[in-house]
Design an enzyme around this catalytic site. Structure first.
Site, short mmCIF file in Angstrom:
data_model
loop_
_atom_site.label_atom_id
_atom_site.label_comp_id
_atom_site.label_asym_id
_atom_site.label_seq_id
_atom_site.Cartn_x
_atom_site.Cartn_y
_atom_site.Cartn_z
N ASP A 74 2.67 0.43 12.00
CA ASP A 74 2.61 -0.81 12.78
C ASP A 74 3.90 -1.62 12.75
O ASP A 74 3.88 -2.82 13.00
CB ASP A 74 1.45 -1.68 12.25
CG ASP A 74 1.58 -1.98 10.77
OD1 ASP A 74 2.46 -1.38 10.10
OD2 ASP A 74 0.82 -2.82 10.27
N THR A 85 4.35 3.08 5.41
CA THR A 85 2.97 2.60 5.53
C THR A 85 2.21 3.57 6.43
O THR A 85 2.77 4.06 7.42
CB THR A 85 2.89 1.18 6.14
OG1 THR A 85 1.54 0.93 6.58
CG2 THR A 85 3.80 0.98 7.33
N ASP A 145 0.01 2.77 8.39
CA ASP A 145 -0.46 2.06 9.60
C ASP A 145 0.40 2.27 10.84
O ASP A 145 -0.05 2.02 11.96
CB ASP A 145 -0.55 0.55 9.33
CG ASP A 145 -1.66 0.22 8.34
OD1 ASP A 145 -2.46 1.11 8.03
OD2 ASP A 145 -1.71 -0.93 7.88
N ASP A 180 4.83 -4.27 6.26
CA ASP A 180 5.21 -5.63 6.69
C ASP A 180 5.22 -6.66 5.56
O ASP A 180 6.10 -7.53 5.52
CB ASP A 180 4.35 -6.09 7.88
CG ASP A 180 2.87 -6.01 7.62
OD1 ASP A 180 2.46 -5.50 6.55
OD2 ASP A 180 2.09 -6.46 8.47
N ARG A 208 -5.77 -2.36 9.46
CA ARG A 208 -6.30 -3.73 9.55
C ARG A 208 -5.93 -4.40 10.86
O ARG A 208 -6.71 -5.12 11.45
CB ARG A 208 -5.71 -4.59 8.41
CG ARG A 208 -6.49 -4.55 7.16
CD ARG A 208 -5.76 -5.29 6.09
NE ARG A 208 -4.44 -4.71 5.84
CZ ARG A 208 -3.68 -4.96 4.81
NH1 ARG A 208 -4.09 -5.82 3.92
NH2 ARG A 208 -2.51 -4.39 4.64
N ARG A 233 1.06 -5.29 -4.92
CA ARG A 233 1.20 -6.40 -3.95
C ARG A 233 1.41 -7.63 -4.83
O ARG A 233 0.48 -8.11 -5.47
CB ARG A 233 -0.06 -6.54 -3.10
CG ARG A 233 -0.38 -5.28 -2.27
CD ARG A 233 -1.47 -5.58 -1.24
NE ARG A 233 -2.08 -4.38 -0.67
CZ ARG A 233 -1.63 -3.74 0.41
NH1 ARG A 233 -0.55 -4.16 1.02
NH2 ARG A 233 -2.26 -2.68 0.88
N GLY A 280 0.85 -1.21 0.00
CA GLY A 280 0.00 0.00 0.00
C GLY A 280 0.87 1.25 0.00
O GLY A 280 1.81 1.34 0.78
O1 F6P Z 1 -1.39 -1.21 4.96
C1 F6P Z 1 -1.89 0.01 4.56
C2 F6P Z 1 -3.37 -0.08 4.31
O2 F6P Z 1 -3.82 1.19 3.89
C3 F6P Z 1 -4.21 -0.59 5.46
O3 F6P Z 1 -4.50 0.38 6.45
C4 F6P Z 1 -5.44 -1.07 4.73
O4 F6P Z 1 -6.09 -2.05 5.49
C5 F6P Z 1 -4.88 -1.64 3.47
O5 F6P Z 1 -3.64 -0.99 3.26
C6 F6P Z 1 -5.75 -1.49 2.27
O6 F6P Z 1 -5.10 -2.08 1.18
P1 F6P Z 1 -5.59 -1.99 -0.32
O7 F6P Z 1 -5.33 -0.60 -0.81
O8 F6P Z 1 -4.76 -2.98 -1.05
O9 F6P Z 1 -7.04 -2.30 -0.31
#
Ligand code: F6P
Length: 323
Positions: A130, A126, A128, A103, A172, A72, A11
């Site tokens: 985290d 990120t 997050d 991560d 998440r 991804r 992300g």
């Molecule tokens: O890890 C970053 C993040 O924005 C999370 O907070 C979220 O759950 C996820 O990515 C969403 O991912 P995507 O854009 O692939 O739906």
């Protein structure tokens, strides 16, 4: 080491561009050739690798997203995919890589390092926040400010109509965005994956607010909360509170975009330089981070396996300030 490469993966987060810029310019300053890999691991597998110059990163320090694109990658999870990626790096004579991501990105980087021994340094990018091994990740501060701006606006209309709003923010597995935007936005309650809040707790809190003459209330919900999405939680609460006017807003991907804050630009710039210098000084299989405002290098295995606990002082503060 003469040639290194940089890529973004997973992300995206505001400030990734500032980090790419810092890696490219720091590498050139230190007499290295630097390559950009597009679309993360997918681009490494497809060979989307091009040399970058100082001007390649002009006018991006202030922009959101990532000029190197992101993905991804499913293929990188396979041995064959990683072999193709390694062969492409070899073809370009790349001796070290800098992975900007979260991560998932570092899980891939760690596997790659274990299998091929190629020096790799991760830079935490990120929203997050985290990752164990850095107090802050690139993009988190911007995401919190974006969420906060939205919560402020929601508060205006919530107050005008005496409404209850459930506001869902990203995260998440992590409540960092929720807790910080909740405190900044004066939320009545914050629901996060790290602590358990029941539907009864929510109902009591809302009733207590009404008893204390609160007209409106805002409850910030991290998307990974055990009770479900903000919509699901709101539906369950509504059954028991027919006299309350309840609305839901999901902030979603707006939290991932926008120009980075000063904090994120500076963090990203520091981490970019430290990643390049780390590679040159023989660091490998590590994530560069900032702990107590000092640059640190944490083993990638630790960064991905250890969880970063929520600051309990902030959890307590939320409760105290919401009476
Ligand atoms: O890890 C970053 C993040 O924005 C999370 O907070 C979220 O759950 C996820 O990515 C969403 O991912 P995507 O854009 O692939 O739906």
């Amino acid at each position: 080491m003469k040639k290194i490469a940089v890529f973004t993966s997973g992300g995206d987060s505001p400030g990734m561009n500032a980090c790419i810029r810092s890696v490219v310019r720091s590498a050139i300053y230190l007499d290295l050739d630097v390559y950009g890999i597009k679309y993360g691991y997918d681009g490494m597998i497809r060979g989307e690798i091009t040399k970058m110059e100082s001007h390649s990163v002009s006018n991006i320090v202030q922009t959101g997203g990532t000029i190197l694109k992101s993905a991804r990658s499913e293929e990188f999870r396979t041995k064959e995919g990683r072999k193709k990626a390694y062969e492409n790096l070899k073809k370009h004579g790349i001796e070290g890589i800098i992975a900007i991501g979260g991560d998932g990105t570092f899980t891939g980087a760690n596997l790659f390092y274990d299998e091929y021994g190629i020096p790799v340094i991760g830079a935490p990018g990120t929203i997050d926040n985290d990752l164990y091994g850095s107090d802050y990740t690139i993009g988190f501060d911007t995401a919190v400010n974006t969420a906060l701006d939205a919560i402020d606006k929601i508060r205006d209309t919530a107050a005008s109509h005496d409404r209850v709003f459930f506001v869902e923010v990203m995260g998440r597995h992590s409540g960092y965005i929720a807790i910080q935007s909740g405190i900044g936005g004066g939320a009545e309650m914050v629901m996060v994956p790290e602590t358990s809040t029941t539907i009864d707790d929510v109902i009591s809190k809302l009733r207590e607010g009404r008893d204390n003459k609160k007209g409106s209330s805002i409850i910030v919900v991290a998307e990974g909360d055990a009770q479900g999405s903000a919509h699901e939680i709101a539906e369950r609460v509504k059954i028991h509170t027919p006299n309350m006017d309840i609305k839901v807003t999901n902030l979603g991907h707006i939290q991932r975009g926008g120009g980075p804050t000063a904090f994120d630009r500076i963090l990203a710039s520091r981490l970019g330089l430290a990643a390049v210098e780390g590679l040159m000084n023989g660091q490998k299989g590590v994530m560069v981070g900032v702990i107590d405002n000092k640059i640190t290098y944490t083993n990638l295995k630790l960064a991905i396996s250890k969880s970063k606990p929520l600051n309990q002082e902030l959890v307590r503060l939320t409760k105290i300030l919401s009476i």
